[in-house]
Write a protein that holds these residues in place. Structure first.
Motif, PDB file in Angstrom:
ATOM      1  N   ASN A 124       6.263   1.140  -9.333  1.00 56.63           N
ATOM      2  CA  ASN A 124       7.296   0.784  -8.433  1.00 56.63           C
ATOM      3  C   ASN A 124       8.682   0.371  -9.222  1.00 56.63           C
ATOM      4  OD1 ASN A 124       5.645   0.729  -5.947  1.00 56.63           O
ATOM      5  ND2 ASN A 124       4.902  -1.395  -6.639  1.00 56.63           N
ATOM      6  N   GLU A 150       6.575  -3.546  -3.278  1.00 49.69           N
ATOM      7  CA  GLU A 150       5.149  -2.743  -2.813  1.00 49.69           C
ATOM      8  C   GLU A 150       5.047  -3.196  -1.420  1.00 49.69           C
ATOM      9  OE1 GLU A 150       1.609  -0.994  -2.529  1.00 49.69           O
ATOM     10  OE2 GLU A 150       3.074  -0.584  -3.995  1.00 49.69           O
ATOM     11  N   LYS A 158       7.622  -1.544   0.910  1.00 51.37           N
ATOM     12  CA  LYS A 158       7.544   0.138   0.967  1.00 51.37           C
ATOM     13  C   LYS A 158       6.518   0.450   1.872  1.00 51.37           C
ATOM     14  CE  LYS A 158       9.937   1.321  -3.205  1.00 51.37           C
ATOM     15  NZ  LYS A 158       9.955   1.805  -4.574  1.00 51.37           N
ATOM     16  N   ASN A 159       5.421  -0.202   1.886  1.00 52.90           N
ATOM     17  CA  ASN A 159       4.099  -0.054   2.591  1.00 52.90           C
ATOM     18  C   ASN A 159       4.417   0.000   4.050  1.00 52.90           C
ATOM     19  OD1 ASN A 159       1.385  -1.214   3.863  1.00 52.90           O
ATOM     20  ND2 ASN A 159       0.800   0.031   2.119  1.00 52.90           N
ATOM     21  N   LYS A 174       5.486  -3.756   5.503  1.00 51.53           N
ATOM     22  CA  LYS A 174       6.655  -4.017   5.911  1.00 51.53           C
ATOM     23  C   LYS A 174       7.348  -4.718   6.787  1.00 51.53           C
ATOM     24  CE  LYS A 174       8.045   0.485   8.189  1.00 51.53           C
ATOM     25  NZ  LYS A 174       8.867   1.671   7.732  1.00 51.53           N
ATOM     26  N   THR A 177      15.480  -7.880   0.075  1.00 52.50           N
ATOM     27  CA  THR A 177      14.648  -7.722   0.918  1.00 52.50           C
ATOM     28  C   THR A 177      14.340  -8.795   2.178  1.00 52.50           C
ATOM     29  OG1 THR A 177      13.219  -6.738  -0.712  1.00 52.50           O
ATOM     30  CG2 THR A 177      12.054  -6.972   1.433  1.00 52.50           C
TER      31      THR A 177
END
Length: 438
Positions: free
Chosen positions: A60, A294, A297-298, A302, A374
């Protein structure tokens, strides 16, 4: 030379497997010079074209590291850097152990707390104090605790790269469907258990929480919250036989065997806790700050999950740790390796780590950028917990008693051994190892 070689091989045969290690205490976000007031480290362009190898283990982080290397290349066109990625921390340390014994460590590599003393004291790493002094790089730009962590025998071996704490992630959709209020940072252990019971649905193969047998992301934190410690401040005595440490461990085994709100160890071995969380099979997961990228991005997590501060018991508590970039003592290009490491420790590199949401950078003043990277997650909790954080527990030969943890706690997690007995057996053998350390 033969005796030293044999000694080094013996030491590295016990190298630890782990993704992260320990920090050195104190609040990493406080103190130090303001980044804006500090001049960048002075570097000289090398006269020859060289290629440096750079070892790391987290896929990542590769995009951010590639961007950092691209910026570095613009400043130092004569230095190429080749990333050597190892899929996991466990495999990484196995690979580094073999390379250390054979004298073939990468030019630059990631280092963690549990391994720094071993690698530095066995002459495998290059001390960089003189380079720091000559370059003008200001160590006050980094958390003092991390600088101290990577100082061994009075010599500095690494430039702090990042730091991390642990948070409690939760699936908002699952909480809403079960009518459970979101954790707000004021929960205690009982609140976690009660919420997990409401969120568990055995018929659907859904659990309220994953009781992972994980030191950094799980039981080291609950041991602190119970008022205990893993190792004494003077590194001479284990804390595992204390009532507080046993309580911190029992919290996790009870989730499996008493409350039955967690998958079994066998189930979490077949499918990792993080994968269970990312597939909606687990509603709560304690995870380090490095996992934020992680989850962002999932596709499943997310927009369905968020993070809260860890619960408290007798007190609030969380483990802090951070990685550093170090240089092999046997690199053929020490000047170029230092030029690269000094750039990795710059504010410019830290800002890249922060804005990409990769990890919390160690360079003071850049953490807010990471939090904002984020916005759908409440990442500020990772920073807020610093005020009561405790350093990741380490000693000179951390790997020896880390192996004991795995051996005995596994029996408790499976129900083969009572956690009280497992903890006391670890403490007894751990004390024997600590008595041998000098």
């Amino acid at each position: 030379m033969k005796k030293r070689s044999m000694a080094v091989m013996a030491a590295f045969a016990l190298a630890a497997a782990g993704c992260s290690g320990g920090s050195g205490g104190a609040n990493p976000s406080s103190g130090g010079a303001k980044p804006a007031d500090s001049a960048p480290a002075k570097t000289e362009a090398p006269a020859k074209q060289v290629t440096l190898s750079y070892a790391l283990w987290d896929k990542n982080q590769v995009p951010a590291m590639e961007e950092i290397i691209k910026k570095f290349k613009e400043k130092q066109p004569n230095i190429d850097v080749k990333i050597e990625l190892t899929p996991s921390g466990k495999e990484y340390w196995q690979k580094m152990e073999t390379a250390a014994i054979g004298g073939t460590l990468p030019d630059v590599l990631w280092m963690n707390g549990p391994n720094i003393v071993k690698y530095a004291s066995n002459g495998m790493l290059m001390a960089i104090g003189d380079q720091v002094k000559a370059s003008g790089l200001d160590l006050k730009n980094y958390p003092e605790s991390l600088v101290n962590l990577y100082t061994v025998g009075g010599k500095l071996y690494g430039i702090p790269k990042d730091f991390d704490t642990v948070g409690m992630w939760y699936n908002k959709k699952m909480f809403d469907e079960a009518g459970v209020k979101y954790p707000d940072g004021n929960w205690d252990w009982n609140a976690v258990v009660e919420a997990a019971k409401k969120l568990t649905n055995p018929g659907k193969g859904v659990w309220g929480i994953a009781a992972d047998m994980n030191s950094q992301e799980a039981y080291y934190n609950t041991i602190i919250q119970a008022g205990g410690g893993v190792i004494s401040d003077d590194k001479k005595k284990s804390g595992y036989d204390s009532p507080e440490a046993i309580a911190g461990l029992k919290f996790w085994t009870d989730l499996i065997h008493v409350h039955k709100v967690s998958p079994t160890l066998a189930q979490m071995t077949d499918t990792t806790p993080i994968k269970l969380f990312e597939s909606g099979k687990v509603a709560m997961l304690w995870a380090g700050s490095w996992n934020a990228i992680e989850f962002a991005k999932n596709e499943f997590t997310k927009d369905k999950v968020d993070v809260a501060a860890l619960p408290k018991q007798k007190q609030q508590g969380v483990v802090i740790h951070g990685l550093a970039n170090v240089i092999s003592a046997k690199t053929k290009n020490p000047k170029e390796a230092w030029t690269f490491v000094s750039f990795l420790g710059s504010k410019e590199a830290a800002e890249i780590l922060a804005k990409t949401g990769t990890v919390i950078p160690a360079f003071n003043g850049t953490q807010t950028t990471w939090v904002k990277s984020t916005p759908q997650f409440n990442l500020q909790v990772y920073i807020d917990m610093l005020s009561y954080s405790k350093p990741y527990p380490v000693s000179k030969d951390t790997s020896k008693w880390n192996n004991l943890e795995t051996e005995y706690f596994k029996k408790a997690w499976t129900g083969e051994l009572k956690i009280e007995d497992a903890a006391k057996q670890v403490a007894t053998k751990m004390n024997e190892f600590l008595a041998q350390e000098k």
